[in-house]
Design a protein around this motif. Structure first.
Motif, PDB file in Angstrom:
ATOM      1  N   ARG A  48      19.110  51.507  49.938  1.00 32.57           N
ATOM      2  CA  ARG A  48      18.643  51.282  50.727  1.00 32.57           C
ATOM      3  C   ARG A  48      18.715  52.572  51.681  1.00 32.57           C
ATOM      4  NH1 ARG A  48      21.533  45.129  50.284  1.00 32.57           N
ATOM      5  NH2 ARG A  48      19.538  44.483  49.260  1.00 32.57           N
ATOM      6  N   VAL A  49      19.272  53.046  51.557  1.00 36.24           N
ATOM      7  CA  VAL A  49      19.219  54.398  52.434  1.00 36.24           C
ATOM      8  C   VAL A  49      18.396  54.430  52.674  1.00 36.24           C
ATOM      9  CG1 VAL A  49      20.310  56.764  53.333  1.00 36.24           C
ATOM     10  CG2 VAL A  49      21.275  54.726  53.259  1.00 36.24           C
ATOM     11  N   ILE A  50      18.166  55.213  50.845  1.00 32.25           N
ATOM     12  CA  ILE A  50      16.634  55.877  50.808  1.00 32.25           C
ATOM     13  C   ILE A  50      15.086  55.485  51.285  1.00 32.25           C
ATOM     14  CG2 ILE A  50      15.339  56.909  49.305  1.00 32.25           C
ATOM     15  CD1 ILE A  50      17.696  57.533  47.427  1.00 32.25           C
ATOM     16  N   ALA A  51      15.473  53.321  51.205  1.00 31.66           N
ATOM     17  CA  ALA A  51      14.594  53.063  51.610  1.00 31.66           C
ATOM     18  C   ALA A  51      14.394  52.852  53.026  1.00 31.66           C
ATOM     19  CB  ALA A  51      14.573  51.580  51.145  1.00 31.66           C
ATOM     20  N   ALA A  52      15.500  53.205  54.220  1.00 36.06           N
ATOM     21  CA  ALA A  52      14.832  53.199  55.750  1.00 36.06           C
ATOM     22  C   ALA A  52      15.023  54.029  56.369  1.00 36.06           C
ATOM     23  CB  ALA A  52      16.775  53.274  56.227  1.00 36.06           C
ATOM     24  N   LEU A  53      15.267  55.313  55.159  1.00 34.41           N
ATOM     25  CA  LEU A  53      15.101  56.905  56.007  1.00 34.41           C
ATOM     26  C   LEU A  53      13.513  57.011  55.417  1.00 34.41           C
ATOM     27  CD1 LEU A  53      18.112  58.605  54.685  1.00 34.41           C
ATOM     28  CD2 LEU A  53      17.130  58.237  57.243  1.00 34.41           C
ATOM     29  N   SER A  54      12.702  56.517  53.734  1.00 37.46           N
ATOM     30  CA  SER A  54      11.396  56.952  53.834  1.00 37.46           C
ATOM     31  C   SER A  54      10.526  55.552  54.438  1.00 37.46           C
ATOM     32  CB  SER A  54      11.449  56.733  52.471  1.00 37.46           C
ATOM     33  OG  SER A  54      11.546  56.007  52.160  1.00 37.46           O
ATOM     34  N   LEU A  55      10.874  54.668  54.669  1.00 34.89           N
ATOM     35  CA  LEU A  55      10.395  53.291  55.566  1.00 34.89           C
ATOM     36  C   LEU A  55       9.782  53.012  54.282  1.00 34.89           C
ATOM     37  CD1 LEU A  55       8.953  55.173  59.159  1.00 34.89           C
ATOM     38  CD2 LEU A  55      10.903  53.941  58.465  1.00 34.89           C
ATOM     39  N   ALA A  58      14.078  56.857  61.587  1.00 35.07           N
ATOM     40  CA  ALA A  58      12.859  57.742  60.164  1.00 35.07           C
ATOM     41  C   ALA A  58      11.442  57.575  61.138  1.00 35.07           C
ATOM     42  CB  ALA A  58      13.618  57.024  59.526  1.00 35.07           C
ATOM     43  N   LYS A  59      10.724  56.200  62.078  1.00 30.84           N
ATOM     44  CA  LYS A  59       9.898  56.038  62.172  1.00 30.84           C
ATOM     45  C   LYS A  59       8.953  57.218  63.304  1.00 30.84           C
ATOM     46  CE  LYS A  59       9.596  51.518  61.793  1.00 30.84           C
ATOM     47  NZ  LYS A  59       9.473  49.904  62.227  1.00 30.84           N
ATOM     48  N   ALA A  60      10.919  57.886  63.588  1.00 26.52           N
ATOM     49  CA  ALA A  60       9.592  58.800  65.224  1.00 26.52           C
ATOM     50  C   ALA A  60       9.744  59.922  65.062  1.00 26.52           C
ATOM     51  CB  ALA A  60      11.263  58.527  66.758  1.00 26.52           C
ATOM     52  N   ALA A  61      10.692  60.288  63.619  1.00 26.52           N
ATOM     53  CA  ALA A  61      11.060  61.636  63.170  1.00 26.52           C
ATOM     54  C   ALA A  61       9.515  62.858  62.539  1.00 26.52           C
ATOM     55  CB  ALA A  61      12.418  61.797  61.827  1.00 26.52           C
ATOM     56  N   PRO A  62       9.059  63.328  62.909  1.00 24.58           N
ATOM     57  CA  PRO A  62       7.740  64.096  62.465  1.00 24.58           C
ATOM     58  C   PRO A  62       8.533  64.539  60.707  1.00 24.58           C
ATOM     59  CG  PRO A  62       9.266  66.333  63.552  1.00 24.58           C
ATOM     60  CD  PRO A  62       9.946  64.634  63.919  1.00 24.58           C
ATOM     61  N   HIS A  66       6.808  57.118  53.711  1.00 23.34           N
ATOM     62  CA  HIS A  66       6.867  58.883  54.353  1.00 23.34           C
ATOM     63  C   HIS A  66       7.783  59.490  52.634  1.00 23.34           C
ATOM     64  CE1 HIS A  66       4.906  58.608  57.731  1.00 23.34           C
ATOM     65  NE2 HIS A  66       5.783  56.898  57.881  1.00 23.34           N
ATOM     66  N   PRO A  67       7.730  60.793  53.022  1.00 27.93           N
ATOM     67  CA  PRO A  67       8.565  61.475  52.021  1.00 27.93           C
ATOM     68  C   PRO A  67      10.118  62.172  53.156  1.00 27.93           C
ATOM     69  CG  PRO A  67       6.508  62.805  53.333  1.00 27.93           C
ATOM     70  CD  PRO A  67       6.527  61.898  53.779  1.00 27.93           C
ATOM     71  N   LEU A  68      10.508  62.145  51.879  1.00 28.97           N
ATOM     72  CA  LEU A  68      12.042  63.043  51.890  1.00 28.97           C
ATOM     73  C   LEU A  68      12.226  64.309  51.970  1.00 28.97           C
ATOM     74  CD1 LEU A  68      14.455  59.679  50.853  1.00 28.97           C
ATOM     75  CD2 LEU A  68      13.112  60.630  53.523  1.00 28.97           C
ATOM     76  N   HIS A  69      12.382  65.570  52.296  1.00 28.37           N
ATOM     77  CA  HIS A  69      12.342  66.601  52.174  1.00 28.37           C
ATOM     78  C   HIS A  69      13.896  66.426  51.903  1.00 28.37           C
ATOM     79  CE1 HIS A  69       8.300  65.987  53.937  1.00 28.37           C
ATOM     80  NE2 HIS A  69       8.714  67.016  53.247  1.00 28.37           N
ATOM     81  N   ALA A  70      14.306  67.905  50.685  1.00 26.07           N
ATOM     82  CA  ALA A  70      14.931  69.013  51.422  1.00 26.07           C
ATOM     83  C   ALA A  70      15.580  70.208  51.312  1.00 26.07           C
ATOM     84  CB  ALA A  70      15.886  68.570  49.671  1.00 26.07           C
ATOM     85  N   PHE A  71      16.360  71.230  51.576  1.00 32.36           N
ATOM     86  CA  PHE A  71      16.401  72.250  52.210  1.00 32.36           C
ATOM     87  C   PHE A  71      16.590  72.950  50.999  1.00 32.36           C
ATOM     88  CE2 PHE A  71      18.895  70.567  55.935  1.00 32.36           C
ATOM     89  CZ  PHE A  71      17.860  71.354  56.795  1.00 32.36           C
TER      90      PHE A  71
END
Length: 194
Positions: A133-140, A111-115, A144-149
């Motif tokens: 917890r998954v959401i917290a890990a992904l968004s640090l 998650a830290k490395a992803a643009p 950082h924002p999370l996106h969806a299709f």
């Protein structure tokens, strides 16, 4: 970028072959998007499935993205999410906590490395402590924002293989996604509580 670009791939599995920790596909040296879904398939370093093919179609050609890394909320391979639910129900609580914590620890550096971080689990990831917890890990931790299709009718981040009117058109811009109800979460590196 042309759809004919050479697609390279890798995958990381457990020694028993029952868990897939990550799967990578890339067509250039630009950074890879991080895509999180619910459960891994049997796709591997040289084997694609419909989801991986659709992810390539949805992501290739986007500026600044040279590929994608797929991770999952649960790393147990299950081509049908119901099989994952049955397997999880048969695990003792301690084993499940250890397994899920290890998965969260693997998600953090990715998650830290992803643009860009894309969530795409449809309605398959039930709200609750694990999802939080998954959401917290992904968004640090929400930094950082999370996106969806796209979103389901319930506001969940749509899966790449959605069909019919829910099918995501190629070239559609990503949208920012937030969970329907934000709950405070412990940092992803702490042990889960009872």
């Amino acid at each position: 970028m042309s759809g004919d670009a050479i697609l390279r791939g890798s995958a990381e599995f457990s020694t028993c072959g029952q868990h897939r920790y990550r799967l990578d596909r890339w067509w250039s040296d630009e950074p890879r998007a991080l895509v999180c879904m619910r459960n891994p398939s049997t796709a591997g370093a040289d084997k694609n499935d419909p989801t991986i093919c659709r992810l390539r179609a949805l992501l290739q050609g986007r500026p600044g993205i040279g590929g994608f890394t797929v991770v999952n909320a649960d790393d147990r391979i299950a081509t049908d999410p119901r099989d994952l639910d049955v397997w999880l129900a048969g695990q003792d609580v301690t084993t499940m906590k250890v397994m899920r914590q290890a998965n969260l620890v693997r998600l953090l550096p990715l998650a830290k490395a992803a643009p860009v971080r894309i969530v795409a689990w449809g309605n398959l990831l039930a709200p609750g402590l694990h999802a939080d917890r998954v959401i917290a890990a992904l968004s640090l931790g929400g930094a950082h924002p999370l996106h969806a299709f796209a979103l389901t009718g319930d506001g969940a981040p749509i899966h790449p293989l959605a069909r019919g009117r829910s099918r995501v058109p190629l070239g559609m811009p990503l949208i920012e996604w937030r969970p329907a109800v934000a709950r405070p979460t412990a940092p992803a590196t702490e042990q889960e509580e009872g």
